[in-house]
Design an enzyme around this catalytic site. Structure first.
Site, PDB file in Angstrom:
ATOM      1  N   ASP A   1       0.744  -1.083   0.061  1.00 34.43           N
ATOM      2  CA  ASP A   1       0.068   0.039   0.015  1.00 34.43           C
ATOM      3  C   ASP A   1       0.975   1.196  -0.106  1.00 34.43           C
ATOM      4  O   ASP A   1       1.777   1.443   0.827  1.00 34.43           O
ATOM      5  CB  ASP A   1      -0.754   0.157   1.323  1.00 34.43           C
ATOM      6  CG  ASP A   1      -2.041  -0.964   1.043  1.00 34.43           C
ATOM      7  OD1 ASP A   1      -2.340  -1.442   0.035  1.00 34.43           O
ATOM      8  OD2 ASP A   1      -2.611  -1.432   2.203  1.00 34.43           O
TER       9      ASP A   1
ATOM     10  N   ASP B   1     -13.570  -4.460  -2.585  1.00 38.18           N
ATOM     11  CA  ASP B   1     -13.433  -4.098  -0.875  1.00 38.18           C
ATOM     12  C   ASP B   1     -14.941  -4.323  -0.428  1.00 38.18           C
ATOM     13  O   ASP B   1     -15.640  -3.634  -0.642  1.00 38.18           O
ATOM     14  CB  ASP B   1     -12.942  -2.673  -0.714  1.00 38.18           C
ATOM     15  CG  ASP B   1     -11.700  -2.426  -1.115  1.00 38.18           C
ATOM     16  OD1 ASP B   1     -10.729  -3.275  -1.236  1.00 38.18           O
ATOM     17  OD2 ASP B   1     -11.518  -0.958  -1.363  1.00 38.18           O
TER      18      ASP B   1
END
Length: 255
Positions: A11, A130
Site C-alpha cells: 500500500d 473491497d
C-alpha cells in the site's frame, strides 16, 4: 495443476509503503524499491501496489516509481490507484506494470472495465473489490483509502462479482474488510461463497496472520492466490518458509 500464488501487497501513500487495520490508522513500513526488491529475492510470485489515496484524492497513481520498480523486478506486478481512463492505464502499462487494477473507478463507471479489456486484454485487467458485512450481507465499499471518503456503494458483493466477470475482467482481488489487518485469518466463508460463482482467478486479501491462514484459504476456499501485507513487511512470516509449509500440506506452489 496450476500452482497457487503468493502475492505481497504494498500500500503506497506519499511515496512510501504503509499498512493500516481495517483500512485506517496507517503507519509507514518501508520504502517501495527496498521492499519490492526484497520480495523478488524471497520468491514472491507477483507484487501488487495500491496507491491508496489516489482515488479519494481524484488523481492517478504516479508513474515515476512504477518505472523504477519495473527496472528492478523480473516478476509480474500490478498497479492500482485512480485509473479512470484507457489513457491513464496505457501510461501505467507503458511505464512497466504488467497489470492494472481498478476498484472505485470501476464502480463509478462500470463500462471502463469493458473499455480496458478491449484495449489491453483480460489478462491485464484486475478488479479490486473491497467487501464488508452490512446488515447480514456483504456489500462493496469504495474510496477506502481514507476514513474521510470511504462509503458503501450499495452494491452486493456477489452481484458485483458476477457483473465484472461478464464485462471481461481477468482476475478479482477480494479484499475482506472485516478481516483487514486483524491477523485473525482470511474470511474463508465469504471467499468460498464467492468462489462458487467466480469463474476467473480469485485472489484472497485481508486477515493473514500466520502460515496456517494461507493453508486454510487455499484448501477451504480454493482461491488461486493469497495476498498479504503486514506479516510480510514485518517479517513475521517469510515467503520461503510459507511456501515450504504449503508444499508439505499438499498445496502446489513455485519454490
Amino acid at each position: 495443476m496450476l500452482t497457487k500464488r503468493i502475492i505481497p501487497c504494498l500500500d503506497v501513500r506519499d511515496g512510501v509503503v504503509v499498512k493500516g487495520v481495517k483500512f485506517k490508522d496507517h503507519v509507514v513500513l518501508g520504502e517501495i524499491l527496498e521492499l519490492a526488491g526484497g520480495y523478488r529475492d524471497m520468491g514472491a510470485d507477483e507484487l501488487v501496489f495500491y496507491d491508496i489515496t489516489a482515488s479519494p484524492e481524484g488523481r492517478a497513481v504516479s508513474k515515476e516509481w512504477i518505472t523504477k520498480t519495473a527496472r528492478l523486478l523480473d516478476i509480474p506486478f500490478c498497479v492500482a490507484g485512480g485509473i479512470r481512463s484507457v489513457e491513464i492505464a496505457r501510461t501505467i502499462l507503458n511505464a512497466g506494470a504488467d497489470k492494472i487494477s481498478i476498484n472505485s473507478p470501476a464502480l463509478e463507471n462500470p463500462d471502463l472495465i469493458n473499455q480496458l479489456v478491449r484495449e489491453f486484454g483480460s489478462q491485464c485487467v484486475v478488479i479490486g473489490i473491497d467487501s464488508m458485512m452490512e446488515n447480514g450481507d456483504y456489500f462493496v465499499y469504495q474510496y477506502t483509502g481514507s476514513v474521510k471518503t470511504i462509503k458503501s456503494s450499495k452494491r452486493k458483493t456477489i452481484d458485483w462479482v458476477r457483473e465484472v466477470q461478464e464485462r471481461g475482467a481477468g482476475e478479482i482481488v477480494l479484499n475482506c474488510m472485516n478481516q483487514d489487518g486483524t491477523r485473525e485469518g482470511y474470511d474463508v466463508g465469504q471467499l468460498a461463497k464467492i468462489r462458487k460463482i467466480c469463474l476467473i482467478p480469485l485472489i484472497a486479501s485481508g486477515g493473514a496472520g500466520k502460515i496456517g491462514h494461507f493453508t486454510d484459504v487455499f484448501k477451504n476456499a480454493d482461491v488461486d492466490a493469497a495476498l498479504a501485507a503486514g506479516i510480510f513487511h514485518r517479517r513475521e512470516v517469510t515467503i520461503p518458509d510459507l511456501k515450504k509449509e504449503l508444499k508439505k500440506s499438499g498445496i502446489e506452489v513455485r519454490i
